[in-house]
Write a protein that holds these residues in place. Structure first.
Motif, PDB file in Angstrom:
ATOM      1  N   PHE A 133       0.824  -1.211   0.000  1.00 22.86           N
ATOM      2  CA  PHE A 133       0.000   0.000   0.000  1.00 22.86           C
ATOM      3  C   PHE A 133       0.859   1.263   0.000  1.00 22.86           C
ATOM      4  O   PHE A 133       0.650   2.174  -0.810  1.00 22.86           O
ATOM      5  N   ILE A 134       1.817   1.322   0.897  1.00 28.09           N
ATOM      6  CA  ILE A 134       2.678   2.508   1.002  1.00 28.09           C
ATOM      7  C   ILE A 134       3.445   2.734  -0.300  1.00 28.09           C
ATOM      8  O   ILE A 134       3.515   3.855  -0.807  1.00 28.09           O
TER       9      ILE A 134
ATOM     10  N   PHE B  23       1.132   3.916  -2.991  1.00 27.06           N
ATOM     11  CA  PHE B  23       0.719   5.289  -2.687  1.00 27.06           C
ATOM     12  C   PHE B  23       1.799   6.280  -3.121  1.00 27.06           C
ATOM     13  O   PHE B  23       1.510   7.300  -3.745  1.00 27.06           O
TER      14      PHE B  23
ATOM     15  N   MET C 131       1.752   6.546  -6.870  1.00 25.88           N
ATOM     16  CA  MET C 131       0.622   7.374  -7.323  1.00 25.88           C
ATOM     17  C   MET C 131       0.896   8.858  -7.072  1.00 25.88           C
ATOM     18  O   MET C 131       0.608   9.697  -7.932  1.00 25.88           O
ATOM     19  N   CYS C 132       1.436   9.176  -5.919  1.00 28.46           N
ATOM     20  CA  CYS C 132       1.750  10.584  -5.608  1.00 28.46           C
ATOM     21  C   CYS C 132       2.748  11.155  -6.615  1.00 28.46           C
ATOM     22  O   CYS C 132       2.552  12.253  -7.136  1.00 28.46           O
TER      23      CYS C 132
ATOM     24  N   TRP D 140      -6.876   6.953  -8.170  1.00 27.48           N
ATOM     25  CA  TRP D 140      -6.563   6.648  -6.776  1.00 27.48           C
ATOM     26  C   TRP D 140      -7.193   5.334  -6.329  1.00 27.48           C
ATOM     27  O   TRP D 140      -6.720   4.685  -5.402  1.00 27.48           O
TER      28      TRP D 140
ATOM     29  N   LEU E 142      -5.294   2.045  -5.520  1.00 27.17           N
ATOM     30  CA  LEU E 142      -4.754   1.708  -4.198  1.00 27.17           C
ATOM     31  C   LEU E 142      -5.636   0.696  -3.471  1.00 27.17           C
ATOM     32  O   LEU E 142      -5.135  -0.105  -2.679  1.00 27.17           O
TER      33      LEU E 142
END
Length: 177
Positions: A75-76, A79, A82-83, A134, A137
């Motif tokens: 997940f991290i 994320f 994606m950022c 998003w 995720l």
């Protein structure tokens, strides 16, 4: 010692049961993700999950194979990917720094999972052919990782004396631990 000297000591050959557990664990895990994808018309799988299966079924007692590492690591890392995609777009620096950032945050949150380090690469290197939202995720990253952990729980505890996992999902240990 030279890399090519041939004097290194190889890891022992795993037991037949261990090899079969790895075969069935990896096969069942990926098959379930594919079936869920077909049934829901949503993506439940991504390439780094294959490497996650290797760790879940060959070194299950390792910290790298524990549920918190698998779930939070994926997940991290996704994320961060994606950022970087949404903020900086796709370029050499965003690709490189997204991987470094994912590593740093997995270390900080004590959930290092090596296959998750590929998540920013998957996201940034395929952004021109796949439009990432998003929601990626949640599916495939979070729910896919949870399914892998649930299957690993069943497979790694089937007819064996060693129990998996060795620790749970807690984000932080208390000060006394």
């Amino acid at each position: 010692m030279s890399l090519l000297s041939g004097k290194e000591k190889l890891a022992p050959i795993p037991s037949f049961n261990t090899i079969i557990r790895g075969f069935w664990g990896g096969s069942i895990s990926i098959f379930i993700l594919l079936i869920l994808g077909k049934l829901t018309n949503h993506l439940w799988i991504m390439a780094p999950f294959g490497a996650t299966c290797v760790i879940l079924y060959t070194v299950a007692q390792s910290p790298l194979a524990q549920p918190r590492n698998v779930i939070f690591g994926h997940f991290i890392s996704a994320f961060i990917g994606m950022c970087f995609l949404k903020i900086f777009g796709v370029n050499f620096l965003s690709i490189a720094f997204s991987v470094g950032g994912a590593i740093a945050l997995m270390q900080f949150f004590r959930c290092v999972h090596p296959p998750a380090g590929a998540n920013p690469l998957v996201i940034l290197l395929t952004a021109n052919t796949f439009h990432y939202e998003w929601s990626f995720l949640a599916l495939p990253v979070l729910l896919g990782a949870i399914v892998l952990v649930l299957v690993a729980y069943c497979v790694n505890n089937f007819k064996t004396e060693s129990k998996w996992p060795t620790y749970g999902l807690a984000l932080w240990k208390s000060k006394s631990e």
